[in-house]
Design a protein around this motif. Structure first.
Motif, mmCIF file in Angstrom:
data_model
loop_
_atom_site.group_PDB
_atom_site.id
_atom_site.type_symbol
_atom_site.label_atom_id
_atom_site.label_comp_id
_atom_site.label_asym_id
_atom_site.label_seq_id
_atom_site.Cartn_x
_atom_site.Cartn_y
_atom_site.Cartn_z
ATOM 1 N N ARG A 195 0.973 87.494 -22.299
ATOM 2 C CA ARG A 195 1.030 87.042 -20.907
ATOM 3 C C ARG A 195 2.432 86.498 -20.624
ATOM 4 O O ARG A 195 2.891 85.575 -21.279
ATOM 5 N N ARG A 196 3.120 87.092 -19.640
ATOM 6 C CA ARG A 196 4.462 86.652 -19.295
ATOM 7 C C ARG A 196 4.478 86.111 -17.866
ATOM 8 O O ARG A 196 3.476 86.167 -17.150
ATOM 9 N N TRP A 197 5.638 85.595 -17.427
ATOM 10 C CA TRP A 197 5.707 84.919 -16.135
ATOM 11 C C TRP A 197 5.911 85.875 -14.967
ATOM 12 O O TRP A 197 5.636 85.545 -13.816
ATOM 13 N N GLU A 198 6.389 87.104 -15.238
ATOM 14 C CA GLU A 198 6.642 88.056 -14.156
ATOM 15 C C GLU A 198 5.619 89.183 -14.171
ATOM 16 O O GLU A 198 4.903 89.383 -15.147
ATOM 17 N N GLU A 199 5.542 89.907 -13.059
ATOM 18 C CA GLU A 199 4.613 91.027 -12.966
ATOM 19 C C GLU A 199 5.156 92.257 -13.704
ATOM 20 O O GLU A 199 6.364 92.497 -13.663
ATOM 21 N N ARG A 217 1.771 90.696 -15.327
ATOM 22 C CA ARG A 217 1.634 89.490 -16.137
ATOM 23 C C ARG A 217 1.219 89.797 -17.569
ATOM 24 O O ARG A 217 1.701 89.152 -18.502
ATOM 25 N N ASN A 243 1.175 82.259 -25.667
ATOM 26 C CA ASN A 243 0.956 83.259 -24.618
ATOM 27 C C ASN A 243 0.444 84.589 -25.160
ATOM 28 O O ASN A 243 0.259 85.536 -24.398
ATOM 29 N N ARG A 287 19.372 80.300 -16.919
ATOM 30 C CA ARG A 287 18.475 79.380 -16.219
ATOM 31 C C ARG A 287 19.162 78.681 -15.054
ATOM 32 O O ARG A 287 18.597 78.537 -13.972
ATOM 33 N N SER A 313 17.065 76.426 -9.378
ATOM 34 C CA SER A 313 16.833 77.002 -8.058
ATOM 35 C C SER A 313 16.671 75.853 -7.084
ATOM 36 O O SER A 313 16.509 74.692 -7.492
#
Length: 321
Positions: free
Chosen positions: A159-163, A165, A200, A234, A282
């Protein structure tokens, strides 16, 4: 199993000088009857073990007796680097190996060296997770560790943070790193070396496929380069902020490394406030991080960050008015 336990009793008596039957039973997680039988077996084999009677009594070895049976097994030798880190050893499923390795190391030391090692163990403790956080649960950690030790490929659903997922990957695990209570595996993929958070990993299938690792690979060196590269990616911008005199005087109490470092290197204004430039990930991330300081930190630039904080304040005011 029994021979290993007999050796453990012998080494425990050698390192701690005297132990009761109950203390031995608790240490080895067996019954008192088992300890009595094992001690009789040691005596029958010629080991000079005897019992002191009375309230302060217990089992002892004849003064000056030392066994030479302190060789480490392959598993114990592999677990040596985890001695003194019981949490990490337990997470990797190596508690028994590290305990046995530590016991054998202590038994091999002279009495004065053993006493010093015991004092160090009882007076220094390593607690890895950060404050207010528990160590992450990683159900597949022991399987990953086994693959690392034996150079075997594993198939994982991750499971990662971007699509998208959830993705499927075949990994060649080179090493494991424990960072602030979280485990990461460094693995070779068709795209090169990558880092994956073990917690993850949703599913893991071991394989019998052995891979050839790059002999020039150094885990510590790779991890340091990874952290440096992560910070470069980052931090995407900067913010100029004014820190109040009160907050600038107690930065040792706040957990914001970039702000603490910047304030420490800055020259205060006549009124005690400090104007510094800090890196940010950000606008949204910086707004969330800086809002907890309230009026003690004022953002001067960029205007987008000021607007984000203004909207955040307005939303909170509407919610709680």
């Amino acid at each position: 199993m029994r021979s290993s336990r007999l050796l453990s009793i012998l080494l425990l008596l050698q390192t701690r000088r005297q132990l009761t039957a109950r203390e031995l039973a608790d240490e080895l997680e067996v019954s008192l009857r088992t300890i009595y039988r094992d001690v009789e077996a040691l005596a029958a084999a010629g080991v000079p073990v005897y019992a002191d009677q009375g309230r302060a009594g217990g089992y002892r070895l004849v003064e000056g007796y030392r066994t030479r049976l302190t060789g480490l097994t392959e598993q114990e030798a592999a677990a040596l680097f985890l001695v003194g880190m019981p949490g990490a050893a337990a997470a990797l499923g190596l508690t028994a190996e590290t305990s046995a390795a530590e016991l054998k190391l202590l038994a091999a030391l002279a009495p004065d060296q053993r006493d010093r090692a015991g004092r160090l163990k009882n007076r220094f403790h390593l607690d890895l997770p950060a404050w207010y956080q528990d160590a992450e649960g990683s159900p597949h950690l022991s399987a990953v560790a086994d693959a690392v030790l034996h150079d075997r490929r594993v198939k994982v659903r991750y499971r990662r943070w971007e699509e998208p997922r959830e993705v499927d990957r075949t990994l060649e695990p080179y090493g494991l790193v424990l960072k602030n209570g979280s485990w990461y595996v460094v693995a070779a993929t068709p795209g090169g070396l990558r880092t994956y958070r073990v917690s993850n990993i949703l599913e893991l299938t071991p394989t019998d496929d052995v891979f050839e690792r790059d002999e020039d690979f150094g885990l510590a060196r790779f991890w340091q380069d990874h952290l440096a590269g992560f910070d470069r990616v980052r931090f995407t911008g900067e913010a100029v902020v004014r820190v109040s005199a009160a907050l600038a005087a107690k930065t040792y109490d706040i957990s914001f490394p970039a702000l603490v470092k910047a304030v420490a290197a800055a020259e205060p204004e006549p009124d005690g406030t400090v104007v510094v430039t800090i890196p940010i990930e950000s606008v949204a991330n910086a707004a969330a991080a800086l809002s907890r300081f309230g009026a003690a930190v004022e953002v001067l630039e960029p205007q987008e960050l000021r607007a984000e904080l203004k909207d955040l304040g307005r939303n909170l005011l509407e919610l709680y008015s």
